[in-house]
Design an enzyme around this catalytic site. Structure first.
Site, PDB file in Angstrom:
ATOM      1  N   GLU A 279      55.361  78.459  79.697  1.00  0.00           N
ATOM      2  CA  GLU A 279      54.699  79.770  79.602  1.00  0.00           C
ATOM      3  C   GLU A 279      55.121  80.727  80.715  1.00  0.00           C
ATOM      4  OE1 GLU A 279      53.168  76.840  79.250  1.00  0.00           O
ATOM      5  OE2 GLU A 279      51.828  76.902  77.517  1.00  0.00           O
TER       6      GLU A 279
ATOM      7  N   ALA B 250      52.696  77.856  71.258  1.00  0.00           N
ATOM      8  CA  ALA B 250      52.027  78.908  70.508  1.00  0.00           C
ATOM      9  C   ALA B 250      53.109  79.814  69.923  1.00  0.00           C
ATOM     10  CB  ALA B 250      51.103  79.693  71.430  1.00  0.00           C
TER      11      ALA B 250
ATOM     12  N   GLU C  35      50.073  71.039  74.936  1.00  0.00           N
ATOM     13  CA  GLU C  35      48.607  71.091  75.090  1.00  0.00           C
ATOM     14  C   GLU C  35      47.899  70.415  73.918  1.00  0.00           C
ATOM     15  OE1 GLU C  35      49.231  75.312  75.885  1.00  0.00           O
ATOM     16  OE2 GLU C  35      47.750  75.133  77.498  1.00  0.00           O
TER      17      GLU C  35
ATOM     18  N   GLY D 133      51.832  75.299  74.003  1.00  0.00           N
ATOM     19  CA  GLY D 133      50.708  74.882  73.179  1.00  0.00           C
ATOM     20  C   GLY D 133      50.942  73.550  72.481  1.00  0.00           C
TER      21      GLY D 133
HETATM   22  N1  CAA Z   1      57.104  80.629  68.708  1.00  0.00           N
HETATM   23  C1  CAA Z   1      57.710  81.214  67.657  1.00  0.00           C
HETATM   24  N2  CAA Z   1      58.915  80.812  67.200  1.00  0.00           N
HETATM   25  C2  CAA Z   1      59.520  79.791  67.811  1.00  0.00           C
HETATM   26  C3  CAA Z   1      58.946  79.124  68.917  1.00  0.00           C
HETATM   27  C4  CAA Z   1      57.657  79.580  69.365  1.00  0.00           C
HETATM   28  N3  CAA Z   1      57.004  79.012  70.384  1.00  0.00           N
HETATM   29  N4  CAA Z   1      59.776  78.154  69.324  1.00  0.00           N
HETATM   30  C5  CAA Z   1      60.833  78.187  68.512  1.00  0.00           C
HETATM   31  N5  CAA Z   1      60.708  79.176  67.589  1.00  0.00           N
HETATM   32  C6  CAA Z   1      61.633  79.551  66.535  1.00  0.00           C
HETATM   33  C7  CAA Z   1      62.848  80.265  67.090  1.00  0.00           C
HETATM   34  O1  CAA Z   1      62.542  81.624  67.325  1.00  0.00           O
HETATM   35  C8  CAA Z   1      63.862  80.059  66.000  1.00  0.00           C
HETATM   36  O2  CAA Z   1      63.594  80.978  64.961  1.00  0.00           O
HETATM   37  P1  CAA Z   1      64.832  81.767  64.243  1.00  0.00           P
HETATM   38  O3  CAA Z   1      65.648  80.663  63.626  1.00  0.00           O
HETATM   39  O4  CAA Z   1      64.142  82.634  63.265  1.00  0.00           O
HETATM   40  O5  CAA Z   1      65.546  82.478  65.335  1.00  0.00           O
HETATM   41  C9  CAA Z   1      63.514  78.664  65.484  1.00  0.00           C
HETATM   42  O6  CAA Z   1      62.192  78.399  65.921  1.00  0.00           O
HETATM   43  C10 CAA Z   1      64.431  77.597  66.054  1.00  0.00           C
HETATM   44  O7  CAA Z   1      64.407  77.710  67.467  1.00  0.00           O
HETATM   45  P2  CAA Z   1      65.727  77.851  68.370  1.00  0.00           P
HETATM   46  O8  CAA Z   1      66.840  78.473  67.600  1.00  0.00           O
HETATM   47  O9  CAA Z   1      65.332  78.495  69.656  1.00  0.00           O
HETATM   48  O10 CAA Z   1      66.056  76.298  68.587  1.00  0.00           O
HETATM   49  P3  CAA Z   1      66.843  75.649  69.820  1.00  0.00           P
HETATM   50  O11 CAA Z   1      67.094  74.242  69.423  1.00  0.00           O
HETATM   51  O12 CAA Z   1      67.974  76.506  70.247  1.00  0.00           O
HETATM   52  O13 CAA Z   1      65.785  75.700  71.042  1.00  0.00           O
HETATM   53  C11 CAA Z   1      63.612  75.414  72.063  1.00  0.00           C
HETATM   54  C12 CAA Z   1      64.599  74.935  70.964  1.00  0.00           C
HETATM   55  C13 CAA Z   1      64.160  75.055  73.453  1.00  0.00           C
HETATM   56  C14 CAA Z   1      62.304  74.663  71.818  1.00  0.00           C
HETATM   57  C15 CAA Z   1      63.404  76.942  71.958  1.00  0.00           C
HETATM   58  O14 CAA Z   1      63.095  77.254  70.608  1.00  0.00           O
HETATM   59  C16 CAA Z   1      62.292  77.477  72.820  1.00  0.00           C
HETATM   60  O15 CAA Z   1      62.466  77.640  74.016  1.00  0.00           O
HETATM   61  N6  CAA Z   1      61.114  77.800  72.213  1.00  0.00           N
HETATM   62  C17 CAA Z   1      60.018  78.416  72.889  1.00  0.00           C
HETATM   63  C18 CAA Z   1      59.275  77.424  73.769  1.00  0.00           C
HETATM   64  C19 CAA Z   1      58.147  78.114  74.504  1.00  0.00           C
HETATM   65  O16 CAA Z   1      58.344  78.997  75.313  1.00  0.00           O
HETATM   66  N7  CAA Z   1      56.888  77.685  74.233  1.00  0.00           N
HETATM   67  C20 CAA Z   1      55.725  78.222  74.869  1.00  0.00           C
HETATM   68  C21 CAA Z   1      55.098  79.242  73.992  1.00  0.00           C
HETATM   69  S1  CAA Z   1      53.770  80.119  74.800  1.00  0.00           S
HETATM   70  C22 CAA Z   1      52.399  79.125  74.662  1.00  0.00           C
HETATM   71  O17 CAA Z   1      52.453  78.047  74.125  1.00  0.00           O
HETATM   72  C23 CAA Z   1      51.145  79.716  75.216  1.00  0.00           C
HETATM   73  C24 CAA Z   1      49.983  78.824  75.320  1.00  0.00           C
HETATM   74  O18 CAA Z   1      49.943  77.850  76.063  1.00  0.00           O
HETATM   75  C25 CAA Z   1      48.783  79.162  74.591  1.00  0.00           C
END
Ligand code: CAA
Length: 258
Positions: free
Chosen positions: A132, A66, A112, A109
């Site tokens: 999460e 998400a 999911e 998400g």
């Molecule tokens: N939401 C918004 N933006 C996101 C994102 C997310 N879930 N995941 C990645 N991005 C964005 C980053 O912020 C980054 O943006 P900028 O270039 O503007 O900084 C861009 O995508 C590229 O990401 P990274 O620079 O972080 O890429 P990386 O290769 O270094 O890392 C990753 C990749 C390990 C996937 C890392 O991006 C990450 O940990 N992302 C978040 C994963 C996460 O926590 N997901 C769960 C979300 S909560 C949820 O999903 C709730 C639910 O169940 C309903």
């Protein structure tokens, strides 16, 4: 054709294809994307030419979860009223089989969304996880329920409580993934599976999907009763006559969805 902001949509043969397309955010699922995905699936549901749907992302990310930036400042009332989880109901209402073609990150998400698909075909690079907990929340698009049903309690607890990722091999061993294929073959395999499904009798396909879904939601004797009736009812279709006649006559069946 409808144009979308966050997804690409096309039809190839009997298969509808949705490609998540927010490359700068690793296909993070914001409200617009979830709404557009629902609209696209609804359109495929209403299109007789489409028999199955493939949902895919990019090589680097199926979807990284998400959209965290969209959620970061939200209050309880905000998320309660927006009912982000409920926004998936349009996708879930689509009765045609969904094949997820997963490369790279399928997190939160994104994982999911894969769990909401009927087949999950993963490239060797795929990584699944429910991170999460690292954000101070828990899965909110069904992960605590669908992941647990898919992989069992022990593995689900491990993933959901530690937030660690699992690779494609572990995901296949655990029962989350249907098949693992080399990255360069991912879309080809997913399309071939979807095309194959689309070529069968539509009624049989929908009944089969529905019956397997019942296995997730009811007890054994109720499920078997459901299956029995669905099985019997397919003998009312012309496609059953055609499928069995073709077998006896040693030719390919020509299903006409009658
Ligand atoms: N939401 C918004 N933006 C996101 C994102 C997310 N879930 N995941 C990645 N991005 C964005 C980053 O912020 C980054 O943006 P900028 O270039 O503007 O900084 C861009 O995508 C590229 O990401 P990274 O620079 O972080 O890429 P990386 O290769 O270094 O890392 C990753 C990749 C390990 C996937 C890392 O991006 C990450 O940990 N992302 C978040 C994963 C996460 O926590 N997901 C769960 C979300 S909560 C949820 O999903 C709730 C639910 O169940 C309903």
């Amino acid at each position: 054709d409808a144009t979308y902001e966050t997804i690409l949509v096309e039809t190839r043969g009997g298969v509808g294809i949705v490609t998540l397309n927010r490359p700068k955010a690793l296909n993070a699922l914001n409200a617009t994307l979830i709404r557009e995905l629902g609209e696209a699936l609804e359109a495929f549901e209403g299109d007789d030419a489409v028999g199955a749907v493939v949902i895919t992302g990019s090589e680097k990310a199926f979807a990284a979860g998400a959209d965290i930036t969209e959620m970061a400042t939200k209050s309880f009332t905000d998320v309660y009223l927006a009912d982000l989880g409920g926004a998936w109901s349009r996708l879930l209402a689509c009765r045609k089989p969904r094949v997820a073609a997963v490369s790279g990150y399928a997190l939160g998400g994104g994982a999911e969304l894969a769990q909401m698909c009927d087949l999950v075909i993963a490239s060797e690079t795929a990584k699944f996880g429910q991170p999460e907990i690292t954000l101070g929340i828990i899965p909110g698009f069904g992960g605590t329920q669908r992941l647990t049903r898919a992989v069992g309690k022990a593995k689900a607890m491990d993933l959901i409580l530690t937030g660690r990722m699992m690779d494609a091999q572990e995901a296949e061993r655990s029962g989350l993934v249907s098949r693992v294929v080399p990255g360069e073959k991912l879309l080809e395999e997913a399309l071939a599976a979807a095309e194959k499904i689309a070529g069968f009798s539509r009624a049989a396909v929908l009944a089969a999907k529905e019956a397997v879904e019942v296995a997730h939601e009811t007890g054994l004797s109720e499920g078997v009763r459901f299956e029995k009736r669905a099985f019997q009812s397919l003998f009312a279709t012309e496609d059953q006559k055609e499928g069995m006649a073709a077998f006896v006559e040693k030719r390919k069946p020509a299903f006409r969805n009658r």
